[in-house]
Design a protein around this motif. Structure first.
Motif, PDB file in Angstrom:
ATOM      1  N   GLN A  20       5.248 -56.062 -10.483  1.00 33.40           N
ATOM      2  CA  GLN A  20       6.448 -56.046 -11.315  1.00 33.40           C
ATOM      3  C   GLN A  20       7.468 -57.074 -10.842  1.00 33.40           C
ATOM      4  N   PHE A  77       1.654 -52.170  -7.462  1.00 40.07           N
ATOM      5  CA  PHE A  77       2.298 -52.143  -8.781  1.00 40.07           C
ATOM      6  C   PHE A  77       3.710 -52.708  -8.714  1.00 40.07           C
ATOM      7  N   VAL A  78       4.482 -52.285  -7.725  1.00 43.69           N
ATOM      8  CA  VAL A  78       5.852 -52.786  -7.613  1.00 43.69           C
ATOM      9  C   VAL A  78       5.842 -54.283  -7.307  1.00 43.69           C
ATOM     10  N   SER A 133      -2.596 -52.145 -17.672  1.00 42.80           N
ATOM     11  CA  SER A 133      -1.881 -51.253 -16.762  1.00 42.80           C
ATOM     12  C   SER A 133      -1.153 -50.127 -17.474  1.00 42.80           C
ATOM     13  N   GLU A 182       0.114 -55.469 -15.235  1.00 43.96           N
ATOM     14  CA  GLU A 182       1.497 -55.082 -14.937  1.00 43.96           C
ATOM     15  C   GLU A 182       2.394 -56.303 -14.767  1.00 43.96           C
ATOM     16  N   PHE A 227       3.985 -50.080 -17.133  1.00 45.65           N
ATOM     17  CA  PHE A 227       5.081 -49.363 -16.481  1.00 45.65           C
ATOM     18  C   PHE A 227       6.330 -50.245 -16.519  1.00 45.65           C
ATOM     19  N   THR A 287       8.270 -46.401 -11.841  1.00 42.31           N
ATOM     20  CA  THR A 287       6.962 -46.351 -11.186  1.00 42.31           C
ATOM     21  C   THR A 287       7.006 -45.425  -9.980  1.00 42.31           C
ATOM     22  N   LEU A 292       1.489 -47.728  -5.251  1.00 43.36           N
ATOM     23  CA  LEU A 292       2.857 -48.194  -5.496  1.00 43.36           C
ATOM     24  C   LEU A 292       3.116 -49.620  -5.001  1.00 43.36           C
ATOM     25  N   THR A 331       5.632 -56.915 -17.276  1.00 43.84           N
ATOM     26  CA  THR A 331       6.999 -57.092 -16.779  1.00 43.84           C
ATOM     27  C   THR A 331       7.546 -58.471 -17.133  1.00 43.84           C
ATOM     28  N   ARG A 379       7.188 -41.843 -11.204  1.00 38.50           N
ATOM     29  CA  ARG A 379       5.938 -41.368 -11.772  1.00 38.50           C
ATOM     30  C   ARG A 379       4.892 -41.033 -10.705  1.00 38.50           C
ATOM     31  N   ASN A 423      16.428 -49.986 -15.257  1.00 43.85           N
ATOM     32  CA  ASN A 423      15.254 -50.669 -14.726  1.00 43.85           C
ATOM     33  C   ASN A 423      15.713 -51.746 -13.746  1.00 43.85           C
ATOM     34  N   ILE A 468       1.057 -42.227 -11.002  1.00 44.88           N
ATOM     35  CA  ILE A 468       0.446 -43.279 -10.209  1.00 44.88           C
ATOM     36  C   ILE A 468       0.420 -42.811  -8.759  1.00 44.88           C
TER      37      ILE A 468
END
Length: 243
Positions: free
Chosen positions: A214, A210-211, A181, A141, A184, A190, A207, A145, A193, A75, A202
């Motif tokens: 995170q 979400f990123v 969320s 999310e 993830f 992410t 993206l 995280t 996925r 990760n 997703i």
């Protein structure tokens, strides 16, 4: 999630390979169990329960297996927070190692998603149509995280990294349920996925949000860990044991 001082660490190439294979296996478990659960039950709650249990168990096993090799990060958020926590140490990872880890995790995540889709007779490389762009999902999310990063850094600070396989797996199992969320909590996974048009996927358009959430969660987790635990030598020799 660090090597013990009793043995020399593997070379960078082996550690990077471990992160690639480990992340590929993790995303295979997440996506594959999601596809299986979706085909066996039309009940979303049952499918989510099956997927969350498989994902958490798989994650714990993989951290235990690859921890002695690479630290078992799997990760980019964990890699970044570990880099921050160990800065200034004699054997602290450098920018080159961090970049290599993150690249390996990204490649592994994409590989794992494609493998899972292929195993179930689906067309690999199909983009997800699961749009996840609502603000409350991004908040969830961020929280997921931040909690993960706080857990990893907290275990390091109190000298309990040996508990990481169990603790991280348990946290993710819980966070899949208590965050909006679905937790993830992994930028590489992410991206992987996005290549699965299942309920674990997703949409590519979701993206960036979400990123970004995170990465914000990573910063918040680091800040919380610094506030709660400070910075310095861990409180126990156990902190030098791998997760």
């Amino acid at each position: 999630m660090r090597m013990t001082p009793t043995a020399p660490p593997p070379g960078l190439s082996r550690r990077v390979a471990a992160e690639l294979v480990g992340t590929a296996a993790l995303v295979t478990v997440i996506v594959g169990s999601g596809i299986r659960a979706e085909t066996l039950s039309q009940d979303v709650g049952v499918s989510l329960l099956a997927n969350s249990l498989a994902s958490a168990i798989g994650l714990g096993i993989l951290i235990a297996l690859f921890g002695p090799l690479s630290g078992g990060h799997l990760n980019p958020a964990v890699t970044l927070c570990e880099w921050w926590a160990r800065r200034g140490e004699e054997q602290a990872p450098g920018v080159r190692e961090v970049a290599a880890y993150c690249a390996a995790q990204l490649v592994g995540a994409v590989t794992g998603a494609l493998l899972a889709e292929t195993m179930f007779g689906r067309a690999p490389g199909t983009w997800s149509t699961q749009v996840r762009s609502d603000h409350h999902l991004l908040l969830g999310e961020t929280v997921a995280t931040a909690g993960l990063v706080l857990l990893v850094l907290g275990l390091r600070r109190i000298g309990r990294l040996a508990l990481a396989p169990l603790a991280v797996a348990a946290y993710i199992a819980a966070a899949i349920w208590f965050t909006s969320s679905g937790s993830f909590a992994n930028p590489a996974a992410t991206v992987g996925r996005a290549l699965s048009d299942s309920f674990t996927g997703i949409a590519p358009g979701s993206l960036p949000g979400f990123v970004g959430a995170q990465l914000l969660g990573t910063l918040l987790g680091v800040a919380l860990a610094s506030l709660l635990y400070g910075r310095g030598e861990p409180n126990s020799p156990d902190s030098r044991r791998t997760g």
